[in-house]
Enzyme design. Structure first.
Site, PDB file in Angstrom:
ATOM      1  N   GLY A   1       9.366   5.132   7.046  1.00  0.00           N
ATOM      2  CA  GLY A   1       8.915   4.293   8.420  1.00  0.00           C
ATOM      3  C   GLY A   1       9.024   2.919   8.168  1.00  0.00           C
ATOM      4  N   MET A   2       8.691   2.380   6.916  1.00  0.00           N
ATOM      5  CA  MET A   2       8.534   1.024   6.675  1.00  0.00           C
ATOM      6  C   MET A   2       9.820   0.384   6.084  1.00  0.00           C
ATOM      7  SD  MET A   2       4.895   0.466   5.093  1.00  0.00           S
ATOM      8  CE  MET A   2       5.151  -1.374   4.711  1.00  0.00           C
TER       9      MET A   2
ATOM     10  N   ILE B   1      16.972   6.217  -3.139  1.00  0.00           N
ATOM     11  CA  ILE B   1      16.280   7.340  -3.388  1.00  0.00           C
ATOM     12  C   ILE B   1      15.810   7.899  -2.069  1.00  0.00           C
ATOM     13  CG2 ILE B   1      14.005   8.071  -4.362  1.00  0.00           C
ATOM     14  CD1 ILE B   1      14.241   5.943  -6.374  1.00  0.00           C
TER      15      ILE B   1
ATOM     16  N   ASP C   1      -0.866   9.338   6.272  1.00  0.00           N
ATOM     17  CA  ASP C   1       0.381   9.811   6.542  1.00  0.00           C
ATOM     18  C   ASP C   1       0.743  10.769   5.152  1.00  0.00           C
ATOM     19  OD1 ASP C   1       2.937   9.889   7.511  1.00  0.00           O
ATOM     20  OD2 ASP C   1       3.693   8.446   6.566  1.00  0.00           O
TER      21      ASP C   1
ATOM     22  N   LYS D   1      10.784  -0.519  -2.908  1.00  0.00           N
ATOM     23  CA  LYS D   1      10.608  -0.158  -1.388  1.00  0.00           C
ATOM     24  C   LYS D   1      10.649  -1.496  -0.631  1.00  0.00           C
ATOM     25  CE  LYS D   1       7.282   2.140   1.459  1.00  0.00           C
ATOM     26  NZ  LYS D   1       5.875   2.846   1.613  1.00  0.00           N
TER      27      LYS D   1
END
Length: 842
Positions: free
Chosen positions: A54-55, A50, A162, A73
């Site tokens: 940053g992580m 998708i 963020d 994620k």
């Protein structure tokens, strides 16, 4: 924490995914690679990639166990595992329709990842890249969604850190959803310069911790981009970005496109102020100032408590369609007229044959004249009361040679207050003017000699008996003020007594002193039985239940109110202005009710004492009302602010506001339905209602007192109902359940208002209570106050359409005033709409 100077670290431009989130100055690691169809842990089947952050990377996957699509994620750096768990913890703390839901954190084959809601749609960054900018109406809708989501996070003390278009998803219904709380931390935690530099506030670029103000700045950048399709600042390094942010030559959104509303432009520029103190204080404030939204709904969505001014200024007109207003007006007026027609068969059955107060006063004076009191009294008064435990209407006439000052705090003249003193006299007459008893206090010093007993025949005839039909008997009763169920308060001296038995089972006792009549009483078996029994007597279960609930609420509600008011005042949350105005209204009407109800001897010292008592009572209850208002109003304002709109507007002097008229009209219409149900229960059982305010059958001032006190009581009942709703809602998670339980509590306290079978009484009590709760929830506090007033006034005043009734005049005046109030509420409720039909000649 010392500020860190910005570096010349380059900032990427172009595609949103090319502007990565920077974590503590580090670059993202090489992304993980999963192929479509790969199954993780025997549960999650990878569908597609998708996006990247940053992580780590985000994949679409199918949860084979529950048959549902989710987003996974993955964490790209193991040393940042704590951030992944922080994100899940934060996501579980906040739940809002404009936020992406997080499910859990898991580890499979050494890979850490989060399972979260899969939002079918497009991220805002991609959408803006594709369409350039959003149309003004769509831009406003998306902006409100983003603000509501961020405000919900801030309400929990969570700073996003963020916020950028790439972290906002537009779902299939066009609703914006804020995602990616991977960098969110509790506001009080020390922050670093993690985030996306292009969307950082100046103080963040200088190394200051993230805060609500920095999220507000990032939100301003996002709104700028939504409405213009361009970034507010284009720069090549963090140092250059900081210089541009602190410069005063920010291109105004209107210089990019003319479609930006002026209010939105002003709001964006305030968000982008370099000084954090100059920005809006909260995202909730931004949400309220965005055009086209409901400020109350926005404040609630943001988890904030609307201010009293915001409640009063809510963009709700509340005006009724003309045909609905006509229906409500017709119900209210028709119900009032129906009450006047039915009342002679129910409420006023015992009042129909009662004589006018002036007639009763003359008959009482005639009795005393026959007893030898021929001089004109210095003070006299008449009032109508109910005999305790018998329910019979009794007119009590008192006179004295000097002004009488009652000792009770209400200043009301009672049969035993003030106690009889020399020259004082009491006469009790039934509704037909027949003598029931009299008592006359002889002088303290009487030097006249003994005299023969007086002729009692005139008094026996005045009582409605033929003296020849009586049977003499031995006297048994003391010569005293006879108050069933109470100890006698006033005795008189006597030296001769007589007694007779009547054919209808009653007993007549008489006494004289030095040949002058001082006592005469017709004693019924009921009075004799009650007088001989201990005070109080047994109570049936409904009476015990109603009394118990009454005592509980009279104790529990004030204590809870004082504690809550103290908390709210310390927090500065109470509406002191609204509480003061509510208390002043209550003070005025309660004081008027007490003054008109009291007996006034018209001597300065006596009047000073009576008015002082009245002022103290009215002030105490006004203070309690203000305390209850401060205690509960902030909670109502936060949970159900619309409940206070019309009442707040009325307190601020906006009596012609359509919403004020609407709620008064709906309350009157609801009262008409309730009072007809009350009347119907008595018609079904064929029993007369208990007339609780016989004083209104006395001199006209008692009618004024009843109206004023009913207004005050209606305010208390309305505030009490709202308090009950809020308290129960605080312990019950369902609005509906709290409402039903509130109605049941109120029903237990009002079940004793009617007679007959318990099921019939319960049916009326529950129906009336539910109607009150519905009005409170869907209309507001003013509607409940109006409902209580119109119900009570029709139960307490003798209303009739019988022109031959002696009280027809006062009934007509009261009914005309009530109809005028209903008509005024009707006219105000339609606002500027046409309320009359169009005629042919127009």
């Amino acid at each position: 924490m010392s500020a860190q100077p910005p570096t010349d670290e380059p900032i990427a431009h172009g595609r949103p995914e090319e502007t990565p989130t920077v974590i503590a100055g580090e670059r993202p690691a090489h992304p993980l690679q999963f192929t479509p169809g790969q199954i993780l842990g025997g549960r999650y089947r990878i569908v597609s990639l998708i996006g990247r952050g940053g992580m780590g990377d985000v994949y679409r996957a199918d949860d084979l166990r529950i048959g549902h699509s989710v987003a996974l994620k993955f964490l790209s750096r193991r040393e940042h595992a704590h951030r992944l768990y922080d994100e899940v913890r934060v996501g579980r703390e906040i739940s809002h329709p404009n936020l992406c839901r997080l499910y859990d954190a898991a580890e499979v084959d050494g890979q850490l990842f989060i399972t979260m809601e899969l939002i079918d749609g497009e991220d805002l960054a991609s959408l803006l890249r594709r369409v350039g900018r959003l149309p003004p109406e769509k831009a406003l809708a998306v902006s409100r969604d983003i603000c509501a989501g961020v405000a919900a996070a801030h309400e929990k003390g969570i700073v996003h850190r963020d916020l950028k278009p790439a972290n906002v998803m537009i779902d299939g219904r066009g609703r914006a959803r804020v995602t990616d709380f991977g960098l969110a931390v509790a506001e009080e935690r020390v922050s670093d310069r993690s985030g996306t530099p292009a969307y950082m506030a100046p103080e963040q670029l200088e190394g200051a911790p993230a805060s609500v103000a920095s999220d507000v700045y990032a939100l301003g950048l996002v709104l700028y981009e939504i409405f213009t399709g361009r970034r507010a600042f284009e720069s090549t390094s963090m140092h250059d970005l900081l210089m541009r942010q602190q410069a005063v030559d920010l291109p105004r959104p209107s210089s990019v496109t003319r479609d930006v509303p002026a209010a939105v432009e002003s709001l964006i520029l305030r968000c982008l102020e370099p000084d954090p103190q100059a920005r809006p204080r909260s995202v909730g404030e931004i949400l309220r100032e965005l055009p086209g939204g409901d400020p109350l709904a926005a404040a609630i969505a943001a988890g904030e408590t609307p201010t009293p001014g915001m409640v009063a200024a809510a963009a709700k007109t509340g005006d009724l369609p003309a045909h609905i207003a006509w229906v409500m007006f017709s119900i209210a007026v028709a119900g009032l007229i129906a009450t006047a027609v039915i009342s002679p068969r129910t409420l006023l059955n015992r009042v129909a044959d009662m004589k006018a107060p002036d007639v009763l006063r003359e008959r009482a004076r005639d009795v005393l004249f026959r007893a030898g009191l021929t001089e004109r009294p210095a003070d006299s008064d008449l009032f109508v009361a109910l005999e305790p435990f018998t329910g019979r209407l009794t007119a009590v006439y008192r006179q004295a040679r000097w002004p009488m000052r009652p000792r009770n705090p209400d200043g009301r003249l009672l049969a035993f207050d003030p106690p009889l003193d020399q020259g004082m006299a009491n006469v009790h007459l039934d509704g037909d003017g027949r003598l029931r008893r009299f008592i006359i206090a002889p002088p303290v010093i009487d030097k006249s000699g003994a005299a023969p007993a007086p002729a009692w025949e005139p008094f026996i005839s005045a009582a409605g008996y033929d003296p020849r039909s009586l049977s003499p008997t031995n006297p048994e009763w003391a010569a005293a003020v006879v108050v069933p169920g109470r100890s006698a308060s006033s005795f008189v001296d006597s030296d001769s007594k007589a007694a007779w038995l009547t054919k209808d089972g009653n007993r007549i006792e008489a006494a004289s002193y030095r040949g002058r009549p001082v006592f005469f009483s017709v004693i019924t078996p009921e009075v004799a039985r009650v007088a001989a029994a201990p005070a109080g007597g047994p109570q049936v279960l409904p009476e015990r239940l109603a009394f118990g609930m009454f005592v509980f609420f009279m104790i529990a509600i004030p204590i809870a109110g004082l504690l809550l008011a103290r908390v709210n005042l310390r927090r500065g949350q109470g509406d002191r202005t609204g509480a003061f105005r509510t208390a002043m209204f209550f003070l005025f009407v309660a004081l008027a009710g007490l003054v008109f109800r009291a007996h006034h001897p018209m001597r300065f010292v006596d009047e000073w004492m009576i008015i002082s008592w009245h002022a103290a009572q009215a002030a105490f209850w006004a203070l309690m009302t203000a305390t209850m208002y401060i205690a509960i109003e902030p909670y109502v304002r936060k949970r159900w602010p619309s409940m206070l709109i019309s009442w707040t507007r009325l307190l601020s002097g906006r009596s012609t506001d359509p919403m004020v008229g609407r709620d008064v009209l709906l309350g009157a219409a609801g009262a008409a339905i309730s009072i007809l149900l009350w009347q119907a229960t008595h018609l079904v059982i064929g029993q007369t209602a208990f007339f609780t305010t016989p004083s209104t059958l006395g001199p006209p001032r008692f009618v004024v007192a009843a109206v004023a006190w009913t207004l005050a009581e209606a305010v208390l009942r309305g505030v009490g109902l709202v308090i009950l709703l809020v308290v129960l809602r605080a312990v019950i998670s369902s609005d509906s359940a709290a409402s039903v339980l509130s109605a049941l509590f109120i029903a237990t306290m009002t079940i004793d208002d009617t007679y007959g079978p318990l099921w019939l009484r319960a049916l009326y009590a529950v129906s009336a209570s539910l109607l009150a709760v519905i009005l409170a929830r869907h209309c507001g506090l003013l509607a409940v106050i109006s409902y209580a007033f119109f119900v009570l006034i029709q139960q307490r005043l003798p209303l009739t359409l019988d022109g031959d009734a002696w009280f027809f005049g006062r009934s007509a005046v009261v009914m005309l005033l009530l109809i005028a109030a209903i008509a005024c509420a009707f006219r105000v409720s339609v606002g500027a709409k046409r309320w009359l039909p169009r005629f042919a000649f127009e």
